[in-house]
Design a protein around this motif. Structure first.
Motif, PDB file in Angstrom:
ATOM      1  N   ALA A  88       0.826  -1.200   0.000  1.00  0.00           N
ATOM      2  CA  ALA A  88       0.000   0.000   0.000  1.00  0.00           C
ATOM      3  C   ALA A  88       0.861   1.252   0.000  1.00  0.00           C
ATOM      4  N   THR A  89       2.067   1.171   0.562  1.00  0.00           N
ATOM      5  CA  THR A  89       2.950   2.338   0.579  1.00  0.00           C
ATOM      6  C   THR A  89       3.413   2.713  -0.826  1.00  0.00           C
ATOM      7  N   ASP A  90       3.602   1.724  -1.692  1.00  0.00           N
ATOM      8  CA  ASP A  90       3.951   2.027  -3.086  1.00  0.00           C
ATOM      9  C   ASP A  90       2.775   2.680  -3.806  1.00  0.00           C
ATOM     10  N   ILE A  91       1.581   2.181  -3.522  1.00  0.00           N
ATOM     11  CA  ILE A  91       0.390   2.717  -4.184  1.00  0.00           C
ATOM     12  C   ILE A  91       0.122   4.139  -3.719  1.00  0.00           C
ATOM     13  N   ILE A  92       0.276   4.391  -2.417  1.00  0.00           N
ATOM     14  CA  ILE A  92      -0.014   5.741  -1.926  1.00  0.00           C
ATOM     15  C   ILE A  92       1.006   6.741  -2.451  1.00  0.00           C
ATOM     16  N   ALA A  93       2.232   6.300  -2.672  1.00  0.00           N
ATOM     17  CA  ALA A  93       3.246   7.194  -3.241  1.00  0.00           C
ATOM     18  C   ALA A  93       2.814   7.670  -4.634  1.00  0.00           C
ATOM     19  N   ASN A  94       2.259   6.766  -5.427  1.00  0.00           N
ATOM     20  CA  ASN A  94       1.775   7.145  -6.762  1.00  0.00           C
ATOM     21  C   ASN A  94       0.616   8.127  -6.671  1.00  0.00           C
ATOM     22  N   GLU A  95      -0.291   7.892  -5.711  1.00  0.00           N
ATOM     23  CA  GLU A  95      -1.435   8.781  -5.549  1.00  0.00           C
ATOM     24  C   GLU A  95      -0.995  10.175  -5.090  1.00  0.00           C
ATOM     25  N   ILE A  96      -0.036  10.222  -4.193  1.00  0.00           N
ATOM     26  CA  ILE A  96       0.463  11.515  -3.710  1.00  0.00           C
ATOM     27  C   ILE A  96       1.144  12.277  -4.840  1.00  0.00           C
ATOM     28  N   ASN A  97       1.938  11.573  -5.630  1.00  0.00           N
ATOM     29  CA  ASN A  97       2.600  12.230  -6.764  1.00  0.00           C
ATOM     30  C   ASN A  97       1.580  12.767  -7.765  1.00  0.00           C
ATOM     31  N   ALA A  98       0.500  12.008  -7.984  1.00  0.00           N
ATOM     32  CA  ALA A  98      -0.545  12.472  -8.893  1.00  0.00           C
ATOM     33  C   ALA A  98      -1.247  13.706  -8.328  1.00  0.00           C
ATOM     34  N   MET A  99      -1.442  13.735  -7.016  1.00  0.00           N
ATOM     35  CA  MET A  99      -2.054  14.898  -6.380  1.00  0.00           C
ATOM     36  C   MET A  99      -1.152  16.122  -6.534  1.00  0.00           C
ATOM     37  N   PHE A 100       0.155  15.937  -6.312  1.00  0.00           N
ATOM     38  CA  PHE A 100       1.102  17.049  -6.506  1.00  0.00           C
ATOM     39  C   PHE A 100       1.049  17.559  -7.947  1.00  0.00           C
ATOM     40  N   ALA A 101       1.004  16.634  -8.898  1.00  0.00           N
ATOM     41  CA  ALA A 101       0.979  17.020 -10.317  1.00  0.00           C
ATOM     42  C   ALA A 101      -0.284  17.816 -10.635  1.00  0.00           C
ATOM     43  N   HIS A 102      -1.407  17.432 -10.036  1.00  0.00           N
ATOM     44  CA  HIS A 102      -2.662  18.144 -10.282  1.00  0.00           C
ATOM     45  C   HIS A 102      -2.541  19.619  -9.909  1.00  0.00           C
ATOM     46  N   TYR A 103      -1.809  19.893  -8.813  1.00  0.00           N
ATOM     47  CA  TYR A 103      -1.663  21.271  -8.349  1.00  0.00           C
ATOM     48  C   TYR A 103      -0.366  21.920  -8.828  1.00  0.00           C
ATOM     49  N   GLY A 104       0.436  21.196  -9.617  1.00  0.00           N
ATOM     50  CA  GLY A 104       1.683  21.751 -10.114  1.00  0.00           C
ATOM     51  C   GLY A 104       2.707  21.990  -9.030  1.00  0.00           C
ATOM     52  N   PHE A 105       2.736  21.109  -8.037  1.00  0.00           N
ATOM     53  CA  PHE A 105       3.649  21.266  -6.898  1.00  0.00           C
ATOM     54  C   PHE A 105       4.872  20.379  -7.093  1.00  0.00           C
ATOM     55  N   GLY A 158       2.182  23.890  -0.746  1.00  0.00           N
ATOM     56  CA  GLY A 158       1.791  24.945  -1.669  1.00  0.00           C
ATOM     57  C   GLY A 158       0.434  25.548  -1.421  1.00  0.00           C
ATOM     58  N   GLY A 159       0.039  25.710  -0.148  1.00  0.00           N
ATOM     59  CA  GLY A 159      -1.267  26.268   0.162  1.00  0.00           C
ATOM     60  C   GLY A 159      -2.413  25.288   0.060  1.00  0.00           C
ATOM     61  N   ILE A 160      -2.104  24.008  -0.112  1.00  0.00           N
ATOM     62  CA  ILE A 160      -3.112  22.944  -0.250  1.00  0.00           C
ATOM     63  C   ILE A 160      -2.979  21.965   0.914  1.00  0.00           C
ATOM     64  N   THR A 161      -4.096  21.442   1.387  1.00  0.00           N
ATOM     65  CA  THR A 161      -4.104  20.329   2.332  1.00  0.00           C
ATOM     66  C   THR A 161      -4.708  19.123   1.629  1.00  0.00           C
ATOM     67  N   GLY A 162      -4.047  17.981   1.753  1.00  0.00           N
ATOM     68  CA  GLY A 162      -4.541  16.766   1.119  1.00  0.00           C
ATOM     69  C   GLY A 162      -4.460  15.575   2.054  1.00  0.00           C
ATOM     70  N   GLN A 163      -5.500  14.773   2.065  1.00  0.00           N
ATOM     71  CA  GLN A 163      -5.505  13.518   2.818  1.00  0.00           C
ATOM     72  C   GLN A 163      -5.622  12.362   1.833  1.00  0.00           C
ATOM     73  N   VAL A 164      -4.733  11.396   1.959  1.00  0.00           N
ATOM     74  CA  VAL A 164      -4.708  10.239   1.062  1.00  0.00           C
ATOM     75  C   VAL A 164      -4.609   8.985   1.908  1.00  0.00           C
ATOM     76  N   TRP A 165      -5.420   7.990   1.584  1.00  0.00           N
ATOM     77  CA  TRP A 165      -5.233   6.690   2.227  1.00  0.00           C
ATOM     78  C   TRP A 165      -5.443   5.565   1.217  1.00  0.00           C
ATOM     79  N   VAL A 166      -4.803   4.441   1.502  1.00  0.00           N
ATOM     80  CA  VAL A 166      -4.902   3.247   0.655  1.00  0.00           C
ATOM     81  C   VAL A 166      -5.062   2.036   1.555  1.00  0.00           C
ATOM     82  N   ARG A 167      -6.015   1.178   1.228  1.00  0.00           N
ATOM     83  CA  ARG A 167      -6.154  -0.113   1.906  1.00  0.00           C
ATOM     84  C   ARG A 167      -5.973  -1.195   0.852  1.00  0.00           C
TER      85      ARG A 167
END
Length: 261
Positions: A132-149, A180-189
């Motif tokens: 799940a840690t590998d999967i959440i890393a991908n999700e976090i990176n995608a979230m950063f990309a969405h905001y251009g961070f 970058g002025g954003i708060t994000g919560q991500v979880w993976v099961r």
């Protein structure tokens, strides 16, 4: 034939301490509860953000009303999985996620200005065992990309835990980040079964200045539409007596079974 298996949906819970008739729709006494909330599992966060963090960790919230939308807008129903359906707030649009190769089913709900995101993927699968840690890393990176961070985030809260249900190993990992002025919560099961990894993914993000408001007015109301019935208890879609928050496949009454399957 590939069978799409929906893994354990988010472990959310609701406790009704009383029934309020005085509060406004979607608010009332819930507002004071959320504003004064202190997390039981992360000392770095308070208020609605803390409540939403604990909510994702199966900790009951002392709410007096079911959270509902103040400004209901369009209804979303997944074309391949009608149980994935809810009403979103006005000013939001939903993009269906479907991939028959990976069995992925989900939805991205995004506000018109692209600054608020609610992403829910109740199932995606890959061959073999993937953490799940590998999967959440991908999700976090995608979230950063969405905001251009492109920088380093402030990690406010983090959780990684392993468990087993009916002999099926499961891993849960979650992050609460500010960047970058954003708060994000991500979880993976993630659950490893039958030679594959089946995962459920949740991502919510908004400008930090309005994140708490979005928790109360958008994220929690959508979550309760998805997982909690009118009586305040978890739904059981396959009627096998095991609620969605504990069932590795809440669309198959034979899972789990008496043989540990």
């Amino acid at each position: 034939m590939k069978t799409t298996t929906l893994v354990a949906i988010a472990s959310f819970a609701l406790v009704f301490f009383s029934c309020s008739k005085d509060g406004e729709e979607g608010g009332g006494n819930n507002n004071s509860v959320l504003q004064g909330f202190n997390s039981q599992v992360c000392a770095n966060v308070q208020g609605p953000s803390a409540a939403y963090w604990d909510f994702s960790h199966s900790i009951p919230l002392p709410l007096t009303q079911v959270p509902v939308l103040k400004n209901p807008g369009q209804q979303f129903i997944h074309s391949q999985f009608p149980l994935l359906g809810f009403v979103m707030p006005q000013g939001f649009n939903a993009n269906e996620i479907t991939d028959p190769v990976t069995g992925t089913i989900g939805v991205n709900v995004v506000r018109n200005d692209n600054n608020v995101v609610f992403r829910w993927v109740p199932n995606t699968q890959v061959a073999g065992q993937v953490s799940a840690t590998d999967i959440i890393a991908n999700e976090i990176n995608a979230m950063f990309a969405h905001y251009g961070f492109n920088g380093a985030p402030d990690v406010v809260c983090t959780t990684t835990s392993n468990s087993s249900f009916e002999g099926i190993p499961s891993q849960f990992t979650a992050r609460l980040l500010r960047f970058g002025g954003i708060t994000g919560q991500v979880w993976v099961r993630s659950t490893f079964i039958a030679g594959g990894t089946f995962s459920a993914i949740s991502v919510t993000s908004a400008p930090t200045a309005e994140y708490d408001t979005q928790v109360a007015e958008t994220f929690l109301p959508i979550n309760y539409q998805l997982f909690v019935g009118r009586d305040g208890t978890f739904v059981d879609n396959d009627n096998d007596g095991v609620p969605a928050n504990e069932d590795p496949d809440d669309n198959n009454p034979n899972v789990p079974n008496n043989n540990g399957g």
